[in-house]
Design a protein around this motif. Structure first.
Motif, PDB file in Angstrom:
ATOM      1  N   ARG A   1       0.887  -1.059   0.065  1.00 19.10           N
ATOM      2  CA  ARG A   1       0.049  -0.122  -0.031  1.00 19.10           C
ATOM      3  C   ARG A   1       0.665   1.241   0.088  1.00 19.10           C
ATOM      4  O   ARG A   1       1.793   1.022   0.750  1.00 19.10           O
ATOM      5  CB  ARG A   1      -0.751  -0.084   1.274  1.00 19.10           C
ATOM      6  N   ARG A   2       0.258   2.238  -0.580  1.00 15.86           N
ATOM      7  CA  ARG A   2       1.208   3.570  -0.692  1.00 15.86           C
ATOM      8  C   ARG A   2       0.658   4.040   0.807  1.00 15.86           C
ATOM      9  O   ARG A   2      -0.418   4.060   1.061  1.00 15.86           O
ATOM     10  CB  ARG A   2       0.582   4.311  -1.770  1.00 15.86           C
ATOM     11  N   ALA A   3       1.814   4.669   1.279  1.00 23.28           N
ATOM     12  CA  ALA A   3       1.594   5.179   2.629  1.00 23.28           C
ATOM     13  C   ALA A   3       1.143   6.703   2.730  1.00 23.28           C
ATOM     14  O   ALA A   3       1.938   7.399   1.741  1.00 23.28           O
ATOM     15  CB  ALA A   3       2.995   4.754   3.501  1.00 23.28           C
ATOM     16  N   CYS A   4       0.498   6.982   3.513  1.00 24.14           N
ATOM     17  CA  CYS A   4       0.172   8.579   3.676  1.00 24.14           C
ATOM     18  C   CYS A   4       1.395   9.610   4.545  1.00 24.14           C
ATOM     19  O   CYS A   4       1.249  10.570   3.687  1.00 24.14           O
ATOM     20  CB  CYS A   4      -0.998   8.929   4.395  1.00 24.14           C
ATOM     21  N   ARG A   5       2.099   8.861   5.090  1.00 23.92           N
ATOM     22  CA  ARG A   5       3.289   9.471   5.547  1.00 23.92           C
ATOM     23  C   ARG A   5       3.855  10.312   4.666  1.00 23.92           C
ATOM     24  O   ARG A   5       4.503   9.640   3.793  1.00 23.92           O
ATOM     25  CB  ARG A   5       4.152   8.509   6.645  1.00 23.92           C
ATOM     26  N   GLY A   6       4.368  11.517   4.682  1.00 23.49           N
ATOM     27  CA  GLY A   6       4.985  12.326   3.666  1.00 23.49           C
ATOM     28  C   GLY A   6       4.348  12.487   2.452  1.00 23.49           C
ATOM     29  O   GLY A   6       4.837  13.321   1.498  1.00 23.49           O
ATOM     30  N   TYR A   7       3.167  12.081   2.344  1.00 25.91           N
ATOM     31  CA  TYR A   7       2.187  12.335   0.888  1.00 25.91           C
ATOM     32  C   TYR A   7       1.907  13.666   0.712  1.00 25.91           C
ATOM     33  O   TYR A   7       1.536  14.441   1.780  1.00 25.91           O
ATOM     34  CB  TYR A   7       0.953  11.283   1.052  1.00 25.91           C
ATOM     35  N   PRO A   8       2.135  14.260  -0.155  1.00 26.56           N
ATOM     36  CA  PRO A   8       2.464  13.939  -1.492  1.00 26.56           C
ATOM     37  C   PRO A   8       4.073  14.118  -1.944  1.00 26.56           C
ATOM     38  O   PRO A   8       4.461  13.719  -2.902  1.00 26.56           O
ATOM     39  CB  PRO A   8       1.526  14.775  -2.488  1.00 26.56           C
ATOM     40  N   LEU A   9       4.659  14.536  -0.739  1.00 30.98           N
ATOM     41  CA  LEU A   9       6.175  15.077  -1.007  1.00 30.98           C
ATOM     42  C   LEU A   9       6.777  13.784  -0.816  1.00 30.98           C
ATOM     43  O   LEU A   9       8.237  13.882  -1.262  1.00 30.98           O
ATOM     44  CB  LEU A   9       6.467  15.990   0.119  1.00 30.98           C
ATOM     45  N   GLN A  10       6.657  12.699  -0.234  1.00 33.92           N
ATOM     46  CA  GLN A  10       7.489  11.359  -0.594  1.00 33.92           C
ATOM     47  C   GLN A  10       6.442  10.361  -1.105  1.00 33.92           C
ATOM     48  O   GLN A  10       5.257  10.221  -1.026  1.00 33.92           O
ATOM     49  CB  GLN A  10       7.863  11.201   0.968  1.00 33.92           C
ATOM     50  N   ARG A  11       7.244   9.529  -1.548  1.00 34.53           N
ATOM     51  CA  ARG A  11       6.708   8.198  -2.451  1.00 34.53           C
ATOM     52  C   ARG A  11       6.832   7.019  -1.482  1.00 34.53           C
ATOM     53  O   ARG A  11       7.981   6.386  -2.002  1.00 34.53           O
ATOM     54  CB  ARG A  11       7.077   8.085  -3.672  1.00 34.53           C
ATOM     55  N   ASN A  12       6.124   6.615  -0.617  1.00 31.10           N
ATOM     56  CA  ASN A  12       6.533   5.694   0.213  1.00 31.10           C
ATOM     57  C   ASN A  12       5.245   4.408   0.152  1.00 31.10           C
ATOM     58  O   ASN A  12       4.190   4.961   0.195  1.00 31.10           O
ATOM     59  CB  ASN A  12       6.384   6.225   1.887  1.00 31.10           C
ATOM     60  N   PHE A  13       5.624   3.398   0.454  1.00 29.01           N
ATOM     61  CA  PHE A  13       4.863   2.224   0.416  1.00 29.01           C
ATOM     62  C   PHE A  13       5.110   1.231   1.749  1.00 29.01           C
ATOM     63  O   PHE A  13       6.191   1.448   2.160  1.00 29.01           O
ATOM     64  CB  PHE A  13       5.008   1.300  -0.877  1.00 29.01           C
ATOM     65  N   THR A  14       4.220   0.644   2.158  1.00 33.37           N
ATOM     66  CA  THR A  14       4.316  -0.271   3.328  1.00 33.37           C
ATOM     67  C   THR A  14       3.848  -1.641   2.766  1.00 33.37           C
ATOM     68  O   THR A  14       3.034  -1.690   2.099  1.00 33.37           O
ATOM     69  CB  THR A  14       3.353   0.126   4.393  1.00 33.37           C
ATOM     70  N   ILE A  15       4.710  -2.519   2.963  1.00 35.16           N
ATOM     71  CA  ILE A  15       4.521  -4.003   2.769  1.00 35.16           C
ATOM     72  C   ILE A  15       3.981  -4.511   3.852  1.00 35.16           C
ATOM     73  O   ILE A  15       4.748  -5.016   4.941  1.00 35.16           O
ATOM     74  CB  ILE A  15       5.806  -4.819   1.997  1.00 35.16           C
ATOM     75  N   SER A  16       2.890  -5.297   4.057  1.00 35.80           N
ATOM     76  CA  SER A  16       2.361  -5.998   4.894  1.00 35.80           C
ATOM     77  C   SER A  16       2.182  -7.682   4.772  1.00 35.80           C
ATOM     78  O   SER A  16       2.055  -8.023   3.620  1.00 35.80           O
ATOM     79  CB  SER A  16       1.126  -5.541   5.296  1.00 35.80           C
ATOM     80  N   ASN A  17       2.250  -8.344   5.827  1.00 37.59           N
ATOM     81  CA  ASN A  17       2.180  -9.805   5.659  1.00 37.59           C
ATOM     82  C   ASN A  17       0.855 -10.360   5.307  1.00 37.59           C
ATOM     83  O   ASN A  17      -0.139  -9.369   5.450  1.00 37.59           O
ATOM     84  CB  ASN A  17       3.069 -10.546   6.958  1.00 37.59           C
ATOM     85  N   GLU A  18       0.631 -11.401   5.544  1.00 37.49           N
ATOM     86  CA  GLU A  18      -0.755 -12.201   5.093  1.00 37.49           C
ATOM     87  C   GLU A  18      -1.653 -11.864   6.268  1.00 37.49           C
ATOM     88  O   GLU A  18      -2.787 -11.817   6.298  1.00 37.49           O
ATOM     89  CB  GLU A  18      -0.565 -13.510   4.889  1.00 37.49           C
ATOM     90  N   LEU A  19      -1.086 -11.339   7.495  1.00 33.02           N
ATOM     91  CA  LEU A  19      -1.954 -10.911   8.604  1.00 33.02           C
ATOM     92  C   LEU A  19      -2.347  -9.715   8.765  1.00 33.02           C
ATOM     93  O   LEU A  19      -3.132  -8.968   9.634  1.00 33.02           O
ATOM     94  CB  LEU A  19      -1.431 -11.449  10.097  1.00 33.02           C
ATOM     95  N   GLY A  20      -1.868  -8.662   7.558  1.00 30.58           N
ATOM     96  CA  GLY A  20      -1.957  -7.341   8.017  1.00 30.58           C
ATOM     97  C   GLY A  20      -0.744  -6.521   8.771  1.00 30.58           C
ATOM     98  O   GLY A  20      -1.062  -5.143   8.714  1.00 30.58           O
ATOM     99  N   ASP A  21       0.045  -7.199   9.111  1.00 31.14           N
ATOM    100  CA  ASP A  21       1.107  -6.559   9.911  1.00 31.14           C
ATOM    101  C   ASP A  21       2.171  -5.989   9.166  1.00 31.14           C
ATOM    102  O   ASP A  21       2.695  -6.743   8.274  1.00 31.14           O
ATOM    103  CB  ASP A  21       1.798  -7.447  10.914  1.00 31.14           C
ATOM    104  N   PRO A  22       2.297  -4.713   9.139  1.00 31.96           N
ATOM    105  CA  PRO A  22       3.515  -4.118   8.343  1.00 31.96           C
ATOM    106  C   PRO A  22       4.918  -4.974   8.640  1.00 31.96           C
ATOM    107  O   PRO A  22       5.502  -5.441   9.322  1.00 31.96           O
ATOM    108  CB  PRO A  22       3.830  -2.894   9.142  1.00 31.96           C
ATOM    109  N   ALA A  23       5.447  -5.221   7.405  1.00 32.97           N
ATOM    110  CA  ALA A  23       6.768  -5.847   7.433  1.00 32.97           C
ATOM    111  C   ALA A  23       7.941  -5.406   6.895  1.00 32.97           C
ATOM    112  O   ALA A  23       9.003  -5.554   7.366  1.00 32.97           O
ATOM    113  CB  ALA A  23       6.591  -7.329   6.687  1.00 32.97           C
ATOM    114  N   LEU A  24       7.774  -4.553   5.807  1.00 28.11           N
ATOM    115  CA  LEU A  24       8.971  -3.695   5.020  1.00 28.11           C
ATOM    116  C   LEU A  24       8.249  -2.337   4.814  1.00 28.11           C
ATOM    117  O   LEU A  24       6.887  -2.197   4.439  1.00 28.11           O
ATOM    118  CB  LEU A  24       9.285  -4.376   3.905  1.00 28.11           C
ATOM    119  N   GLN A  25       9.268  -1.544   4.535  1.00 27.97           N
ATOM    120  CA  GLN A  25       8.724  -0.107   3.975  1.00 27.97           C
ATOM    121  C   GLN A  25       9.573   0.064   2.568  1.00 27.97           C
ATOM    122  O   GLN A  25      10.712  -0.394   2.410  1.00 27.97           O
ATOM    123  CB  GLN A  25       9.068   0.816   4.844  1.00 27.97           C
TER     124      GLN A  25
END
Length: 130
Positions: A15-39
């Protein structure tokens, strides 16, 4: 089929993360349980299109970069080339989600399509379920 013969197994989300949006292009990768795993991070004012793969503590693990394909391909084609790097010992599920993130990054920033234009007009965030 996967290593254990499983098929059609839900791996997680990108998912595209809102943190820093629109000045940053950040994404969060979450596992199958919905827990954030990587950025995946990319400051807006960075040189080029270089995204950094990070763990949840902010440590750099790898990179995703759009590669210049040459004048002819860039002007007359919609094809894009990306380089992806991640640790060899990253779990297979996480590797698959990082590769899925490449498709989402391409869709969000490099494809000119009706869906993307409609999302820009409405201000939707981008996300992918894989």
């Amino acid at each position: 089929a996967g290593q254990n013969g499983e098929r059609g197994q839900f791996l997680g989300t990108v998912r595209r993360a809102c943190r820093g949006y629109p000045l940053q292009r950040n994404f969060t990768i979450s596992n199958e349980l919905g827990d954030p795993a990587l950025q995946i991070t990319c400051p807006f004012f960075s040189f080029g299109w270089n995204f950094t793969l990070r763990d949840l503590d902010g440590n750099e693990l790898g990179a995703i970069s759009k590669k210049w394909a040459g004048v002819v391909q860039e002007l007359f084609s919609d094809a894009d080339n990306f380089g992806v790097g991640f640790p060899r010992d990253l779990p297979s599920r996480s590797k698959a989600l990082v590769l899925a993130a490449v498709f989402l990054i391409d869709f969000c920033f490099f494809e000119d399509n009706e869906v993307q234009q409609d999302q820009r007009r409405r201000g939707y965030r981008s996300s992918g379920i894989f």
